[in-house]
Design an enzyme around this catalytic site. Structure first.
Site, PDB file in Angstrom:
ATOM      1  N   ASN B 588      72.934 -58.726 -12.825  1.00  0.00           N
ATOM      2  CA  ASN B 588      72.295 -57.942 -11.764  1.00  0.00           C
ATOM      3  C   ASN B 588      71.402 -56.905 -12.430  1.00  0.00           C
ATOM      4  O   ASN B 588      71.895 -55.907 -12.981  1.00  0.00           O
ATOM      5  CB  ASN B 588      73.370 -57.265 -10.901  1.00  0.00           C
ATOM      6  CG  ASN B 588      72.767 -56.527  -9.714  1.00  0.00           C
ATOM      7  OD1 ASN B 588      71.648 -56.011  -9.791  1.00  0.00           O
ATOM      8  ND2 ASN B 588      73.507 -56.465  -8.623  1.00  0.00           N
ATOM      9  N   GLN B 595      73.745 -49.257 -16.022  1.00  0.00           N
ATOM     10  CA  GLN B 595      74.682 -49.182 -17.136  1.00  0.00           C
ATOM     11  C   GLN B 595      73.979 -48.771 -18.423  1.00  0.00           C
ATOM     12  O   GLN B 595      74.456 -47.899 -19.155  1.00  0.00           O
ATOM     13  CB  GLN B 595      75.341 -50.559 -17.336  1.00  0.00           C
ATOM     14  CG  GLN B 595      76.423 -50.847 -16.339  1.00  0.00           C
ATOM     15  CD  GLN B 595      77.630 -49.981 -16.618  1.00  0.00           C
ATOM     16  OE1 GLN B 595      78.326 -50.142 -17.604  1.00  0.00           O
ATOM     17  NE2 GLN B 595      77.842 -49.022 -15.761  1.00  0.00           N
ATOM     18  N   LYS B 658      76.506 -61.002 -22.128  1.00  0.00           N
ATOM     19  CA  LYS B 658      77.077 -60.332 -23.308  1.00  0.00           C
ATOM     20  C   LYS B 658      77.678 -58.956 -23.003  1.00  0.00           C
ATOM     21  O   LYS B 658      78.281 -58.358 -23.886  1.00  0.00           O
ATOM     22  CB  LYS B 658      75.996 -60.165 -24.374  1.00  0.00           C
ATOM     23  CG  LYS B 658      75.595 -61.472 -25.068  1.00  0.00           C
ATOM     24  CD  LYS B 658      74.548 -61.198 -26.133  1.00  0.00           C
ATOM     25  CE  LYS B 658      74.244 -62.425 -26.981  1.00  0.00           C
ATOM     26  NZ  LYS B 658      73.174 -62.139 -27.960  1.00  0.00           N
ATOM     27  N   GLU B 662      78.344 -50.753 -22.994  1.00  0.00           N
ATOM     28  CA  GLU B 662      78.399 -49.883 -24.173  1.00  0.00           C
ATOM     29  C   GLU B 662      77.150 -49.941 -25.028  1.00  0.00           C
ATOM     30  O   GLU B 662      76.820 -48.989 -25.732  1.00  0.00           O
ATOM     31  CB  GLU B 662      79.643 -50.254 -24.995  1.00  0.00           C
ATOM     32  CG  GLU B 662      80.807 -50.311 -24.037  1.00  0.00           C
ATOM     33  CD  GLU B 662      82.185 -50.497 -24.599  1.00  0.00           C
ATOM     34  OE1 GLU B 662      82.616 -49.650 -25.375  1.00  0.00           O
ATOM     35  OE2 GLU B 662      82.841 -51.465 -24.206  1.00  0.00           O
TER      36      GLU B 662
END
Lengths: 455, 697
Positions: B588, B595, B658, B662
């Site tokens: 998305n 993120q 993947k 982070e």
């Protein structure tokens, strides 16, 4: 949080009388600091006397061209007030550089002056702190004191006063009016806060039960320029490492008058009188600005963790004065470049915040909102960091403050014979180039203790 | 099996967004429970020693207090191996300052808090040891994390090359103690009744919480239900059960049939909820004059508590990022009388890549080579440590795409060359990498109903990342149905067991098992078969990824920063950040961008602001609130641009994803530090980069 009683009274006198009988009680204003400290068990009042609805929440013009601010005026309203933004943009800038919009909505003018230090040991009851618990020792001197004082500190306490507003008020030579158990009195803001000495538990000279009811701002002389520059660890929502409120009056390349107040460096807003004396009457130059700043800071007694504040304060004083003196001396050109908007042509770091305000100026100009921009509603958040040097506009008898169509310099001098409150030393309005000796003469600043209620 | 993307790749607004905006999404503390009691802890005021007396009389007699919980009356618990920090109220030992040593249960949270301040403890204090510095002699090679990757690597003769290489670099970098500080503090509500234990908790994984709770109290897993529907941020601090969960359970056990609620205060977050420990890292590089690395040595030290071994594994990315014929890593840890650190967004890799990528910038300066070119010259063909081929690797693509977008070509490499109105301007670059992790053990159930609706059940977690939405997209494609036909249910141990939301493994793990379940369901239905009237339900186990042993699985990125440093005050501003990432398929683009952008913002915060200051005299972090522990404010965050390269990776998992949680924080701080050097000529190797390090003296 310890259990406490909550009391309201009908008027100020009743609140003062009530608290005077309650040695462990406290006045409650906006509560933005006191309630936090109660949660932390730092403040332990057994009764709170709510004064938010008792003192005035209005901002009024005084006959001498000054302004009276009710103690209950919220910081947001004060910063956005057209009178303040026009005549004392320095004060607006200082207010908007402090806290957050939400806190400013709640915090009162009187309460802002009386907020406590944010020293981490003061705020933690498991560590020693002479301010919180006299005789328990200062944990900061040999501990974490990065944000703490370098001027006027004592072996008992190195705390700083956290207010931005108070720093501007000291430069503006504001005067607080109080009602206490022994009646009314007036105190220059510069003398409201104490140095720590051996009894740092007392932040101010106020007695228990004495309530700030209003703050008077004397009028500023014609043509002076003022600026509030705050240096902190992040771009917003942090206390000052160093802040400078400066008012400069220059004529023919000579300093006619200057006032400098420093924040973040001492137990009180620090009036830099040594620097002022060094500058007053002399020529304007970067070298002299630097010498004056260094003369003031020669008194500094920094700790290992805050020694950087000495060069930081020096540099900030010099830069603020240069910016006020104008581009000829290497001040910022164009002057309205806000130091907190590092890229005048680039993205505005506060764009998101400003974007919430439909009346805010376009981002590129937001950091430099001219005083003519008065389209915002009173409660809309004005742009933060509007701290470019600005000339204070003279009061205009015939012009309502909302009307800003007139050029800034077209102000009419007030009648110099107008009545002046007896407690406003250095507040005489000026017509033309003449200088008020009260402003020129630092002796008169700290002269006779003003007394009696305002006119 | 590879899933055909239809919904995957589409921008879909968060499914949970409207409820959160309207304020109707319930978080753990807000569960409407009948007549709850409230808990407030008492914390130790020494850093090491024994409790020799406790006076609860005043607290107990306070009206509204139900009970004062302490080491004498608290229920006994088992302590799962390696989780000594959960040993709450089980002994008289104090292992760190602010440890929970008692708790008050009361009718209101205000009464509980007040009564807690009345509990008096007497201690026998012992000298404490709380300072990490490089010249300690009590470091050891950590064992707890050694199963995941090697703690020590030795390839070739590093020392010989380091002494003979034409260009040699030997630098020490340090990172600060950093706190997760999610917006929602750690909260728990527990009800212990005849039916068993029900726990509402803000967590990254309900299954893991259930496992710990059953072990602690010796319970039948069937009698424990853990619910965590909405989570207001976590960043790693909620991946394990923390002491607050245990204290709440102890309290709930003492007041059966009555729910107990407990929310940490912000101040308590600085001792109970983990943190990223400070690191001291030494980088030694030997290189040819053209910048090609001949030898690379990276050692990292950090400290853990006396209760749990946690090592901030900064050397993990070292073996992945650049080709080095001679390579050495050393990972060391010591233990102190401090709270237990834990994983925090890109643990190890984030502080590790700060050091590596600053050192690479220094090497570029030493060699007089553009830092992007330097990285290209050191691009490995295979994984330098394992020797495996990369499943996909687009670091160079990210660097080049970023260089073009950032106008790197016109950069004057000379430091301190641009001064704009008193602000020194500089730009910097750094690489990002993170491993593409898939956790084992998850299960998923999919139920097909004859009306064409599919219900997907898995005890996964959405900690505010967008899992709800992205996982629905994965399920829709796995089932070959529109997103609107899928009803995803997560955050409850009533659903099949799932791994936690950690290590950017969520979508890769839960998605893979959902794909497996969907595949089985479609097989059962047969080609073109219709759903039977009674519906059809399939539960699948996580399949093994057979490529995991054949390929090195990693994501990559390149980060660019423009900084402005006030020449007089040293204030640092970051008007521009650009991140270009290659992280496989982006499920998305909207939630993925959030993120990555969030990671970069947190990296900015790490670079300029975040530092928990520990006072060695007391043993606690003194700046324990958000007024004194600074995170970036809105005004600190300028233009942040995120761009993802198209990357097709058939080896990572059936979706080709993947993970992006982070990757975004890895490298940001180095890009900013490198830009600060470019702006000022001053190399700051110790985070955070505060103005006192740059002010003109």
């Amino acid at each position: 949080m310890r259990p406490f009683r909550y009391e309201r009274t009908d008027d100020v006198a009743g609140a003062v009388a009530l608290l005077s009988r309650e040695p462990q009680g406290a006045f409650l204003g906006g509560g933005t600091n006191l309630v936090d400290l109660m949660r932390l068990d730092v403040a332990r009042p057994d009764v709170l006397v709510d004064v938010r609805r008792l003192t005035s929440d209005r901002i009024e013009e005084l006959p001498d061209g000054g302004v009276r601010i009710g103690a209950a005026v919220p910081n947001s309203d004060l910063a956005a007030d057209p009178l303040i933004r026009t005549r004392y943009p320095l004060l607006s800038a200082a207010l908007l550089s402090g806290a957050s919009g939400q806190l400013r909505n709640l915090a009162t003018t009187g309460g802002n002056l009386l907020q406590r230090t944010r020293c981490v040991y003061f705020q933690n009851v498991t560590t020693g702190c002479n301010k919180r618990q006299p005789g328990s020792g200062c944990s900061a001197i040999d501990g974490y004191h990065r944000e703490l004082g370098i001027l006027g500190i004592s072996p008992a306490c190195v705390a700083t006063h956290p207010s931005d507003m108070a720093v501007a008020m000291v430069a503006l030579e504001a005067v607080v009016h109080t009602l206490g158990p022994n009646g009314e009195r007036s105190i220059p803001v510069a003398e409201l806060h104490r140095l720590p000495g051996q009894d740092p538990e007392h932040d101010t000279v106020l007695e228990h039960g004495e309530l700030i009811t209003a703050i008077d701002l004397p009028p500023l002389p014609d043509g002076v320029r003022a600026r509030y520059r705050k240096v902190r660890d992040r771009a917003s929502y942090a206390f000052a490492l160093v802040s400078v409120a400066a008012i400069l009056d220059v004529a023919d390349g000579m300093v006619r008058d200057v006032r400098i107040a420093l924040g973040g460096v001492a137990h009180k807003p620090w009036r830099a009188r040594i620097a002022e004396d060094a500058l007053r009457g002399g020529p304007v130059s970067e070298e002299r600005f630097r010498q004056a700043a260094e003369a003031e800071l020669a008194e500094a007694d920094p700790l290992p963790g805050n020694a950087f504040k000495v060069p930081l304060a020096r540099n900030t004083i010099v830069r603020t004065l240069l910016d006020l003196a104008g581009p000829d001396l290497g001040g910022m050109a164009p002057p309205p470049a806000s130091p907190d908007a590092p890229d005048p042509s680039g993205p505005d770091p506060n764009a998101a915040e400003r974007g919430l305000d439909p009346n805010a100026p376009p981002a590129a100009a937001a950091g430099a909102a001219p005083p003519q921009d008065r389209t915002q509603p009173r409660h809309a958040a004005p742009p933060e960091e509007a701290e470019q040097p600005q000339e204070a506009t003279r009061p205009q008898e015939a012009t309502p403050p909302q009307d800003r169509a007139q050029p800034r310099h077209a102000a009419q001098p007030q009648d110099p014979g107008a009545a002046q409150p007896p407690n406003n030393p250095g507040a005489q309005p000026q017509g033309g180039p003449a200088i008020d000796p009260a402003i020129m003469d630092p002796e008169m600043e700290s002269g006779p203790e003003p007394s009696g209620p305002p006119a | 099996m590879t899933v055909t993307a239809r919904a995957m790749g589409e921008v879909i607004d968060r499914i949970d967004g409207p409820d959160k905006v309207r304020g109707v999404a319930r978080y753990a503390f807000e569960q409407p429970l009948d007549h709850p009691a409230y808990l407030y802890p008492v914390q130790s005021t020494i850093a090491r020693g024994r409790i020799i007396g406790i006076d609860c009389r005043s607290a107990s007699s306070t009206p509204g207090v139900l009970m004062v919980l302490n080491q004498y009356n608290a229920p006994r618990t088992n302590i799962p191996a390696g989780q000594g920090e959960l040993n709450i109220l089980q002994s008289d030992r104090v292992a760190f300052r602010n440890q929970f040593v008692a708790g008050v249960i009361a009718e209101t949270s205000e009464i509980a808090r007040h009564a807690a301040s009345l509990v008096r403890l007497e201690y026998q204090e012992e000298p404490h040891d709380v300072e990490l510095h490089g010249d300690r002699d009590d470091f050891w090679v950590p064992s707890a994390a050694s199963a995941q990757f090697p703690m020590e690597l030795d390839k070739g003769d590093v020392d010989a090359v380091l002494t003979s290489a034409p260009v040699r670099l030997d630098r020490v970098y340090t990172t600060a103690r950093q706190y997760h500080n999610p917006l929602e503090p750690h909260t728990t509500a527990a009800l212990w009744s005849e039916d068993g234990l029900t726990l509402y908790v803000s967590t990254q994984g309900v299954s893991g919480i259930r496992d710990v709770v059953t072990a602690l109290f010796g319970l039948d897993p069937g009698r424990v239900r853990v619910v965590s529907s909405n989570v207001g941020g976590a960043f790693g601090s909620k991946v394990h059960a923390n002491p607050d969960v245990v204290l709440t359970l102890l309290a709930a056990r003492m007041v059966p049939n009555r729910p107990v609620k407990f929310a940490l205060t912000r101040q308590q977050m600085f001792s109970q909820a983990g943190y990223r420990p400070p690191t001291v890292q030494r980088l030694q590089i030997g290189a040819e004059r053209d910048g090609r690395i001949m030898a690379f040595s990276h050692s990292s030290t950090s400290a853990t508590s006396k209760l749990v071994e946690y090592a901030e594994h900064c050397t993990r990315p070292t073996a992945t990022i650049y080709a080095a014929p001679n390579l050495r890593t050393r990972q060391l840890v010591t233990s102190l009388d401090v709270p237990t650190p834990c994983i925090m967004r890109a643990p190890g890799d984030c502080p590790g890549m700060f050091a590596i990528e600053c050192a690479m910038d220094e090497l570029a300066v030493e060699c007089g080579i553009d830092p992007i070119e330097l990285r290209i010259r050191n691009e490995p063909e295979i994984h330098p440590a394992s020797g495996l081929p990369f499943s996909s690797r687009n670091l160079i693509g990210c660097l080049q795409e970023g260089a073009q977008r950032f106008d790197w070509e016109h950069r004057d490499p000379k430091p301190r060359a641009r001064n704009e109105l008193g602000w020194l301007v500089g730009t910097g670059v750094a690489a990002s990498t993170y491993h593409a992790l898939q956790q084992s053990g998850s299960m998923a159930t999919i139920r097909a109903d004859p009306d064409g609706r599919y219900t997907v059940l898995i005890a996964a977690a959405d900690m505010g990342t967008g899992t709800w939405t992205a996982l629905t997209q994965v399920a829709a494609d796995a089932l070959g149905v529109p997103v609107g036909s899928v009803d995803l249910r997560i955050g409850d141990t009533a659903y099949p067991n799932a791994s936690s939301a950690g290590g950017s493994s969520g979508i890769a793990s839960w998605g893979a098992v959902i794909c497996e379940a969907a595949g089985q369901l479609r097989d059962r239905l047969g080609r073109g078969g219709s759903i039977p009237r009674q519906g059809l339900e399939v539960t699948a186990r996580m399949p093994e990824n057979r490529y995991a042993s054949q390929y090195a699985l990693h994501s990559f990125g390149a980060q660019f920063a423009e900084v402005r440093v006030n020449a007089e005050t040293g204030e640092v501003r970051v008007p521009r950040l650009l991140g270009v990432f290659a992280a496989g398929r982006i499920v998305n683009p909207k939630t993925a961008r959030s993120q990555l952008l969030g990671g970069m913002t947190m990296g900015l915060s790490m670079a300029l602001h975040e530092e928990g200051v520990l006072d060695p005299r007391f043993g606690h972090v003194v700046n324990q609130d958000l007024a004194t522990y600074h995170v970036s404010s809105n005004a600190d965050v300028g233009d942040v641009e995120v761009h993802c390269l198209d990357e097709d990776d058939p080896y990572v998992n059936p979706m080709g994803t993947k993970g992006v949680g982070e990757l975004g924080i890895v490298g940001t701080a180095a890009a900013i530090a490198n830009a600060v050097y470019h702006a000022t000529g001053v190399r700051i190797r110790d985070l955070p980069i505060t103005l006192d390090k740059l002010v003109a003296w």
